[in-house]
Motif scaffolding. Structure first.
Motif, PDB file in Angstrom:
ATOM      1  N   ARG A   2      90.736  73.040 -63.069  1.00 24.24           N
ATOM      2  CA  ARG A   2      89.432  73.681 -63.255  1.00 24.24           C
ATOM      3  C   ARG A   2      88.351  72.958 -62.470  1.00 24.24           C
ATOM      4  O   ARG A   2      87.447  73.594 -61.902  1.00 24.24           O
ATOM      5  CB  ARG A   2      89.088  73.727 -64.746  1.00 24.24           C
ATOM      6  N   ILE A   3      88.417  71.626 -62.434  1.00 26.00           N
ATOM      7  CA  ILE A   3      87.426  70.870 -61.668  1.00 26.00           C
ATOM      8  C   ILE A   3      87.544  71.186 -60.177  1.00 26.00           C
ATOM      9  O   ILE A   3      86.542  71.359 -59.469  1.00 26.00           O
ATOM     10  CB  ILE A   3      87.584  69.363 -61.920  1.00 26.00           C
ATOM     11  N   ILE A   4      88.778  71.296 -59.687  1.00 27.90           N
ATOM     12  CA  ILE A   4      88.991  71.609 -58.276  1.00 27.90           C
ATOM     13  C   ILE A   4      88.468  73.003 -57.964  1.00 27.90           C
ATOM     14  O   ILE A   4      87.869  73.245 -56.906  1.00 27.90           O
ATOM     15  CB  ILE A   4      90.480  71.470 -57.923  1.00 27.90           C
ATOM     16  N   ASP A   5      88.668  73.954 -58.879  1.00 23.98           N
ATOM     17  CA  ASP A   5      88.140  75.300 -58.668  1.00 23.98           C
ATOM     18  C   ASP A   5      86.626  75.282 -58.494  1.00 23.98           C
ATOM     19  O   ASP A   5      86.068  76.043 -57.709  1.00 23.98           O
ATOM     20  CB  ASP A   5      88.506  76.201 -59.851  1.00 23.98           C
ATOM     21  N   ARG A   6      85.942  74.413 -59.236  1.00 24.03           N
ATOM     22  CA  ARG A   6      84.476  74.385 -59.196  1.00 24.03           C
ATOM     23  C   ARG A   6      83.939  73.547 -58.042  1.00 24.03           C
ATOM     24  O   ARG A   6      82.908  73.893 -57.455  1.00 24.03           O
ATOM     25  CB  ARG A   6      83.921  73.831 -60.516  1.00 24.03           C
ATOM     26  N   THR A   7      84.598  72.438 -57.734  1.00 24.71           N
ATOM     27  CA  THR A   7      84.020  71.472 -56.800  1.00 24.71           C
ATOM     28  C   THR A   7      84.770  71.341 -55.488  1.00 24.71           C
ATOM     29  O   THR A   7      84.242  70.746 -54.549  1.00 24.71           O
ATOM     30  CB  THR A   7      83.939  70.081 -57.449  1.00 24.71           C
ATOM     31  N   GLY A   8      85.992  71.831 -55.408  1.00 24.59           N
ATOM     32  CA  GLY A   8      86.776  71.674 -54.193  1.00 24.59           C
ATOM     33  C   GLY A   8      87.735  70.507 -54.227  1.00 24.59           C
ATOM     34  O   GLY A   8      88.693  70.472 -53.463  1.00 24.59           O
TER      35      GLY A   8
END
Length: 269
Positions: free
Chosen positions: A73-79
């Protein structure tokens, strides 16, 4: 899902593969593959049985697995660039705790921190970052990173053994920690590009049902055979990718019977 990502230039893609291949090699060699060389001296220093130390390692891997959805989820938001760099910091912190441990509790704390680091800094996170940056063209770069980091045990085991022989197992942990800070962190932070912003909330989320039906082409493969391809999926990438495979594959089936097996392999893969 939004619009397709623009293709990343080839030099940038090669740079990304080399950077992530290098940082993943360091990450795997200094965490997952570390106990193969250092488990016994670690356990002896803490007054534990080797089996007990491997229990701590196993619990760290459970923690790694539990953190996977959150990391995604963090990668989805921040890359993901910040997440990978944070992983380097946590790897270094966990290794420093191991080096400083003189008993079971600090040793367990070190492996717990490494479990968190592995949850945000190993293949799963790196591959998600590649997919976030490149989109549908991510398969080849992911393969390249895997080929490079697949040498982590080949490089890591003898390197760790040499470090332990020269400076002791605590010194080996500190050397790996230093590599994370001095090499892994700058590579991930500076050379992994930022991801494009995600699509606005509530837009480009729902895809219509995709259904593709093709009239059965006749393929001459020694005797007449009839092949019917039907692709249907109600959500997302699976249905779209199958539809693309069908549209691109039918003309090849008509003109080149040798393509039959390759098309089926692509559909399954």
């Amino acid at each position: 899902l939004g619009r397709p990502l623009p293709p990343m230039p080839a030099p940038a893609t090669r740079s990304l593969v080399l950077v992530l291949g290098t940082t993943q090699t360091i990450a795997w060699a200094s965490s997952y593959y570390l106990p193969a060389i250092l488990a016994r001296p670690m356990a002896e220093a803490a007054g534990l049985a080797v089996e007990t130390l491997f229990l701590a390692v196993s619990l760290a891997l459970v923690l790694t697995a539990l953190l996977g959805p959150l990391a995604g989820r963090i990668i989805d938001r921040t890359g993901g660039r910040d997440l990978l760099a944070g992983g380097n910091v946590l790897f270094a912190a966990g290794l420093a705790l191991l080096a400083a441990s003189d008993g079971p509790w600090l040793l367990a704390a070190g492996w717990a921190v490494l479990g968190v680091a592995m949850g945000i800094g190993l293949y799963e996170a790196a591959f998600a970052v590649i997919a976030r940056l490149i989109g549908q063209g991510a398969r080849a770069p992911i393969t390249g990173v895997t080929l490079i980091a697949g040498l982590a045990s080949t490089v890591g085991w003898p390197a760790t053994a040499l470090m332990a022989e020269l400076v002791g197992w605590q010194g080996a942990c500190l050397i790996w920690a230093g590599l994370h800070i001095l090499l892994g962190l700058p590579l991930n932070w500076v050379l992994v590009p930022p991801a494009p912003p995600p699509p606005p909330a509530g837009r480009d989320i729902t895809l219509p049902t995709v259904r593709t039906e093709v009239e059965p082409p006749i393929v001459d493969v020694g005797e007449t055979a009839t092949i019917t391809v039907v692709a249907q999926d109600n959500v997302g990438v699976t249905g779209l990718s199958l539809a693309v495979e069908v549209e691109e594959g039918i003309s090849a089936l008509r003109t080149d019977p040798g393509m039959v097996r390759q098309i089926l392999v692509n559909l399954v893969g």
